[in-house]
Motif scaffolding. Structure first.
Motif, mmCIF file in Angstrom:
data_model
loop_
_atom_site.group_PDB
_atom_site.id
_atom_site.type_symbol
_atom_site.label_atom_id
_atom_site.label_comp_id
_atom_site.label_asym_id
_atom_site.label_seq_id
_atom_site.Cartn_x
_atom_site.Cartn_y
_atom_site.Cartn_z
ATOM 1 N N LYS A 108 53.831 39.763 31.678
ATOM 2 C CA LYS A 108 52.949 40.884 32.002
ATOM 3 C C LYS A 108 52.455 41.468 30.681
ATOM 4 N N PRO A 109 51.228 41.930 30.608
ATOM 5 C CA PRO A 109 50.237 42.040 31.672
ATOM 6 C C PRO A 109 49.390 40.781 31.882
ATOM 7 N N LEU A 110 49.616 39.731 31.075
ATOM 8 C CA LEU A 110 48.837 38.501 31.207
ATOM 9 C C LEU A 110 49.794 37.337 31.373
ATOM 10 N N ASN A 111 49.508 36.471 32.341
ATOM 11 C CA ASN A 111 50.322 35.282 32.556
ATOM 12 C C ASN A 111 49.429 34.067 32.793
ATOM 13 N N LYS A 112 50.072 32.935 32.989
ATOM 14 C CA LYS A 112 49.324 31.685 33.099
ATOM 15 C C LYS A 112 48.394 31.674 34.312
ATOM 16 N N THR A 113 48.892 32.131 35.445
ATOM 17 C CA THR A 113 48.071 32.120 36.655
ATOM 18 C C THR A 113 46.851 33.014 36.512
ATOM 19 N N MET A 114 47.030 34.148 35.844
ATOM 20 C CA MET A 114 45.888 35.032 35.603
ATOM 21 C C MET A 114 44.840 34.359 34.727
ATOM 22 N N MET A 115 45.289 33.646 33.689
ATOM 23 C CA MET A 115 44.329 32.954 32.824
ATOM 24 C C MET A 115 43.544 31.911 33.611
ATOM 25 N N LEU A 116 44.209 31.215 34.524
ATOM 26 C CA LEU A 116 43.500 30.245 35.363
ATOM 27 C C LEU A 116 42.486 30.953 36.253
ATOM 28 N N TRP A 117 42.858 32.131 36.760
ATOM 29 C CA TRP A 117 41.939 32.926 37.585
ATOM 30 C C TRP A 117 40.708 33.320 36.778
ATOM 31 N N MET B 68 39.461 31.804 34.120
ATOM 32 C CA MET B 68 38.654 30.616 33.806
ATOM 33 C C MET B 68 37.848 30.151 35.004
ATOM 34 N N GLN B 69 38.446 30.189 36.179
ATOM 35 C CA GLN B 69 37.721 29.736 37.360
ATOM 36 C C GLN B 69 36.541 30.649 37.681
#
Length: 340
Positions: free
Chosen positions: A231-240, A242-243
C-alpha cells in the motif's frame, strides 16, 4: 514446507509491515479513511478515493487536536493559470518563492498512473521544491486516461515544455535555468520530455528529478514481486493503470513506457528517488544504471522504509524530508552550474 506453501506465503505477505514508524502512521491514517481498492473501482470511483495527501491531512489534524502543533506550510505565492497543451489548454499552478528574483524554473508533473491525481492532491511537492530549491515551480496537469490514452499525457507534457522554454511571460524568471521533475507516472513524463527535447534539437533541461518513476514494462521484477500486496501501490493496481492507459499490448513496448530501453544518450544530470516498499523500485534502479551507462551524471537514493507516494509527506515523514533536501540540493547545484 512445500514450494506451494512458500509461494502462498509470499502472495499473502504485506510488505508495509516494514514501513518506518512515521510512514506507518500515515498508512494507518489512510486505512482509517476506508479506501476501496483502486483495482476494484471504476475510473470515476477511483478518482474519488482518499489519497495519502488526505491521510496526511487527517493525521496532522488529529495531531493538532492532541495539542501538538501542526507544521507551518511553506510560504510561497500561488497562481492558477492555463497553459497550452497538445490539444487545447491545460490547468497549471505556479509556485513562486519569497524573495527577489530572477528565479530558476522547474516544470513538475504529478503522479497517479496517468489516470488519477491532480494539482490539488500533489500540492505538497511543488510547494516544498519552490522553497527548498529557491525556484519557480510550474505544476502542470495533463490529459488523463482512459478518456485520453497513450500518448496524450506525453504530448501534453512536451507541449508544456515547449511553452515554458519559449515563453517570455512573467517576470522573475532566470533565463537558461529550466529543470524538469515528476513523481510516478509524472517521473516518466519528465524524462520523456528530456528525450523529446533532445530529439527535437531544443535546449535540454539543466536537471531532471525522477521520483519513483515508471520506467519499464517489467511487471515480474524483484520489487514488483516483493511489493505485490503493498500500500498505497501494488502490482494489481499497476496493471489496472496500464490497462486504462494503453490501446493494445503493443503499447507496453513503446519507449514512452519502457523508458529503460530508449536512447538515453546526452540527457541532463539526474536525481532519482526510490522507495523500498514500492513495485516501481526496480524501475528506478534500472533507469539509474541505464542512464549511467549512457553517460549521464546520476544521483540515486533509496528509502527502504518508505512507500510509493511518500515524497510529499514531509510534514510527517522523515524520509520525505530527507528526500526533498536531497533533490533540492541536486537542483540548486545544477542551477548554479547553468549560470557559470
Amino acid at each position: 514446507m512445500t514450494l506451494g506453501d512458500t509461494l502462498k506465503g509470499m502472495l499473502g505477505f504485506d510488505p508495509t509491515g516494514h514501513a518506518d514508524a512515521d510512514m506507518k502512521a500515515v498508512l494507518d491514517a489512510l486505512k482509517s479513511l476506508n479506501p476501496k481498492p483502486v483495482e476494484d473501482c471504476s475510473v470515476s470511483e477511483a478518482r474519488q478515493q482518499p489519497t495519502l495527501a488526505d491521510a496526511l491531512s487527517k493525521l496532522m489534524n488529529d495531531s493538532v487536536s492532541s495539542a501538538r502543533p501542526a507544521p507551518e506550510r511553506a510560504a510561497v505565492r500561488i497562481e492558477d493559470i492555463l497553459i497550452p497543451g497538445a490539444a487545447g489548454s491545460n490547468p497549471a499552478r505556479v509556485y513562486t518563492p519569497q524573495g527577489d528574483g530572477p528565479f530558476p524554473l522547474i516544470l513538475y508533473f504529478h503522479g497517479g498512473g496517468w489516470v488519477l491525481g491532480d494539482l490539488d492532491s500533489y500540492d505538497a511537492t511543488p510547494r516544498a521544491m519552490a522553497m527548498q530549491s529557491h525556484a519557480i515551480v510550474v505544476s502542470v496537469h495533463y490529459r488523463q486516461a482512459p478518456e485520453h490514452r497513450l500518448p496524450a499525457a506525453h504530448d501534453d507534457a512536451f507541449a508544456a515544455w515547449r511553452w515554458l522554454a519559449g515563453s517570455t511571460t512573467g517576470s522573475g524568471r532566470e533565463p537558461g535555468k529550466l529543470a524538469v521533475m515528476g513523481e510516478g507516472a509524472g517521473g516518466n513524463l519528465a524524462i520523456n520530455v528530456s528525450i523529446r527535447a533532445r530529439d527535437a534539437g531544443m535546449p535540454l533541461p539543466v536537471h531532471q528529478a525522477l521520483i519513483y518513476p515508471v520506467a519499464s514494462n517489467n511487471i515480474a521484477s524483484v520489487s514488483y514481486e516483493e511489493n505485490r500486496n503493498a500500500k498505497p501501490l501494488n502490482k494489481t493496481m499497476m496493471l489496472w493503470f496500464m490497462q486504462n492507459v494503453i490501446d493494445s499490448d503493443r503499447d507496453l513496448k513503446s519507449p514512452l513506457i519502457d523508458v529503460a530501453s530508449a536512447n538515453l544518450a546526452r540527457l541532463p544530470p539526474t536525481a532519482i528517488v526510490t522507495a523500498g516498499i514500492d513495485p516501481l523500485r526496480s524501475d528506478g534502479e534500472m533507469l539509474a544504471r541505464k542512464l549511467r551507462e549512457a553517460g549521464a551524471a546520476v544521483e540515486h537514493r533509496n528509502y527502504r522504509g518508505a512507500t510509493h507516494e511518500f515524497f510529499g509527506l514531509a510534514a510527517a515523514v522523515g524520509a520525505a524530508r530527507d528526500a526533498q533536501a536531497f533533490v533540492a540540493q541536486a537542483q540548486r547545484r545544477a542551477f548554479g552550474a547553468a549560470g557559470e
